[in-house]
Write an enzyme that holds these catalytic residues in place. Structure first.
Site, PDB file in Angstrom:
ATOM      1  N   ASP A   9       0.873  -1.176   0.000  1.00  0.00           N
ATOM      2  CA  ASP A   9       0.000   0.000   0.000  1.00  0.00           C
ATOM      3  C   ASP A   9       0.910   1.226   0.000  1.00  0.00           C
ATOM      4  O   ASP A   9       2.115   1.123   0.264  1.00  0.00           O
ATOM      5  CB  ASP A   9      -0.899  -0.003   1.256  1.00  0.00           C
ATOM      6  CG  ASP A   9      -1.805   1.228   1.335  1.00  0.00           C
ATOM      7  OD1 ASP A   9      -2.277   1.703   0.280  1.00  0.00           O
ATOM      8  OD2 ASP A   9      -2.019   1.753   2.453  1.00  0.00           O
ATOM      9  N   SER A  10       0.303   2.394  -0.252  1.00  0.00           N
ATOM     10  CA  SER A  10       1.051   3.638  -0.174  1.00  0.00           C
ATOM     11  C   SER A  10       1.499   3.914   1.258  1.00  0.00           C
ATOM     12  O   SER A  10       2.255   4.850   1.488  1.00  0.00           O
ATOM     13  CB  SER A  10       0.156   4.790  -0.624  1.00  0.00           C
ATOM     14  OG  SER A  10      -0.928   4.908   0.279  1.00  0.00           O
ATOM     15  N   CYS A  72      -4.537  -1.243  -2.011  1.00  0.00           N
ATOM     16  CA  CYS A  72      -4.689   0.205  -2.175  1.00  0.00           C
ATOM     17  C   CYS A  72      -5.608   0.438  -3.376  1.00  0.00           C
ATOM     18  O   CYS A  72      -5.310  -0.029  -4.483  1.00  0.00           O
ATOM     19  CB  CYS A  72      -3.303   0.801  -2.432  1.00  0.00           C
ATOM     20  SG  CYS A  72      -3.300   2.550  -2.833  1.00  0.00           S
ATOM     21  N   GLU A 150      -1.441   8.751   8.374  1.00  0.00           N
ATOM     22  CA  GLU A 150      -0.005   8.431   8.282  1.00  0.00           C
ATOM     23  C   GLU A 150       0.794   9.171   9.361  1.00  0.00           C
ATOM     24  O   GLU A 150       1.849   8.721   9.774  1.00  0.00           O
ATOM     25  CB  GLU A 150       0.544   8.814   6.893  1.00  0.00           C
ATOM     26  CG  GLU A 150       0.084   7.896   5.766  1.00  0.00           C
ATOM     27  CD  GLU A 150       0.699   6.490   5.821  1.00  0.00           C
ATOM     28  OE1 GLU A 150       1.888   6.381   6.152  1.00  0.00           O
ATOM     29  OE2 GLU A 150      -0.033   5.517   5.536  1.00  0.00           O
ATOM     30  N   CYS A 182     -10.930   3.582   0.071  1.00  0.00           N
ATOM     31  CA  CYS A 182      -9.505   3.753   0.378  1.00  0.00           C
ATOM     32  C   CYS A 182      -9.207   2.866   1.581  1.00  0.00           C
ATOM     33  O   CYS A 182      -9.971   2.870   2.559  1.00  0.00           O
ATOM     34  CB  CYS A 182      -9.211   5.214   0.705  1.00  0.00           C
ATOM     35  SG  CYS A 182      -7.555   5.511   1.340  1.00  0.00           S
ATOM     36  N   HIS A 184      -7.135   3.053   3.874  1.00  0.00           N
ATOM     37  CA  HIS A 184      -6.849   3.727   5.144  1.00  0.00           C
ATOM     38  C   HIS A 184      -8.150   3.973   5.938  1.00  0.00           C
ATOM     39  O   HIS A 184      -8.125   4.074   7.161  1.00  0.00           O
ATOM     40  CB  HIS A 184      -6.189   5.090   4.903  1.00  0.00           C
ATOM     41  CG  HIS A 184      -4.734   5.040   4.570  1.00  0.00           C
ATOM     42  ND1 HIS A 184      -4.252   4.551   3.380  1.00  0.00           N
ATOM     43  CD2 HIS A 184      -3.632   5.440   5.279  1.00  0.00           C
ATOM     44  CE1 HIS A 184      -2.930   4.654   3.359  1.00  0.00           C
ATOM     45  NE2 HIS A 184      -2.526   5.188   4.508  1.00  0.00           N
TER      46      HIS A 184
HETATM   47  N1  DGL Z   1      -4.710   3.215   0.917  1.00  0.00           N
HETATM   48  C1  DGL Z   1      -4.704   3.964  -0.307  1.00  0.00           C
HETATM   49  C2  DGL Z   1      -6.015   3.675  -1.072  1.00  0.00           C
HETATM   50  O1  DGL Z   1      -6.654   2.676  -0.828  1.00  0.00           O
HETATM   51  C3  DGL Z   1      -4.390   5.368   0.045  1.00  0.00           C
HETATM   52  C4  DGL Z   1      -4.174   6.222  -1.102  1.00  0.00           C
HETATM   53  C5  DGL Z   1      -3.195   7.328  -0.950  1.00  0.00           C
HETATM   54  O2  DGL Z   1      -2.052   7.073  -0.608  1.00  0.00           O
HETATM   55  O3  DGL Z   1      -3.600   8.437  -1.269  1.00  0.00           O
HETATM   56  O4  DGL Z   1      -6.413   4.384  -1.964  1.00  0.00           O
END
Ligand code: DGL
Length: 261
Positions: A9-10, A72, A150, A182, A184
């Site tokens: 993931d990011s 993600c 984050e 998302c 998160h």
């Molecule tokens: N967890 C990512 C998602 O599902 C976060 C995206 C991001 O880093 O902006 O989209």
């Protein structure tokens, strides 16, 4: 097969998916990459997102992963087609669950909270046209939410103000289903439910992704046949503290390491 499942993931959000996967597949080894140094992906161009996905995928392949979960929505909607065309391992992705929301709505209005990168992707437009052409959809970019998570500010005044601002247009439009687009955002469910009230049902796709992972492992005969609990490794390219906090309840079963990637 002993090889691990790779998950990326990011940042730390995809751990919401990791939790579902390890609950359903406790014997599988997993390696999780949190590319937090590049978060949020949602504000980046599709080209940049693909570049990050290549880097993450190649690191997971170097570590011997047999299957990769793109945990993600932003990465999936912008890069999964490219990843599937480029690499031989199976990829599982996650997209906003617009279909179940569209099928269940009684008010004919559903809300989608996701990143700019997800909502502006070609894949999301295609899915919306296919499944939500006859209902009203209030799309809302969750600007700022990923950054606060984050930074460890899950429970803060800033977070609750931002959530109210993002969710209010949906309430005005009388939504009865809210899709979390998302990975998160599942960490925000109690706060979101408080704001939208009991009449709005929240849909997130974590469990569906875990079930799909299990099905694909079986289909490709990749499942680990063993009654020994899986080894669970995490790598993050920023400070480990926020990841440690979010995984505090499973601390004794996992390893977390800072790694440059
Ligand atoms: N967890 C990512 C998602 O599902 C976060 C995206 C991001 O880093 O902006 O989209």
């Amino acid at each position: 097969m002993q090889s691990p499942i790779g998950i990326f993931d990011s940042g730390i959000g995809g751990t919401s998916i990791w939790k579902e996967i390890t609950a359903l597949l406790p014997y599988e080894n997993t390696i999780y990459l949190a590319d937090s140094i590049n978060a949020p992906y949602g504000e980046k161009s599709p080209e940049k997102i693909i570049e990050f996905c290549i880097k993450n995928t190649e690191l997971l392949l170097d570590k011997g992963c047999k299957l990769i979960v793109v945990a993600c929505n932003t990465a999936t909607t912008n890069a999964i087609e490219f990843l599937r065309e480029t690499y031989d391992v199976p990829f599982i992705g996650i997209e906003p669950a617009i279909k179940p929301a569209a099928l269940k709505t009684q008010t004919n209005n559903v809300g989608i909270l996701a990143t700019k990168g997800t909502l502006s992707s070609a894949l999301f437009s295609k899915t919306s046209e296919l499944f939500a052409a006859n209902i009203e959809v209030t799309e809302q970019v969750g600007k700022g939410l990923v950054q606060l998570i984050e930074r460890g500010k899950l429970h803060s005044d800033e977070m609750s103000k931002l959530l109210k601002k993002h969710l209010n247009p949906m309430l005005v439009n009388n939504i009865d289903y809210l899709v979390l687009g998302c990975t998160h955002y599942p960490y925000l469910i109690p706060q979101i439910q408080n704001i939208v009230g009991d009449k709005v049902k929240i849909i997130d796709s974590g469990l569906a992704v875990a079930k799909q992972t299990k099905a694909i492992l079986e289909q490709y005969q990749l499942a680990k046949i063993s009654s020994q609990k899986g080894e669970l490794h995490f790598y993050i390219n920023t400070d480990v503290t926020v990841l440690e906090t979010i995984l505090a309840e499973v601390k004794s079963k996992i390893t977390i390491q800072k790694l440059e990637f």
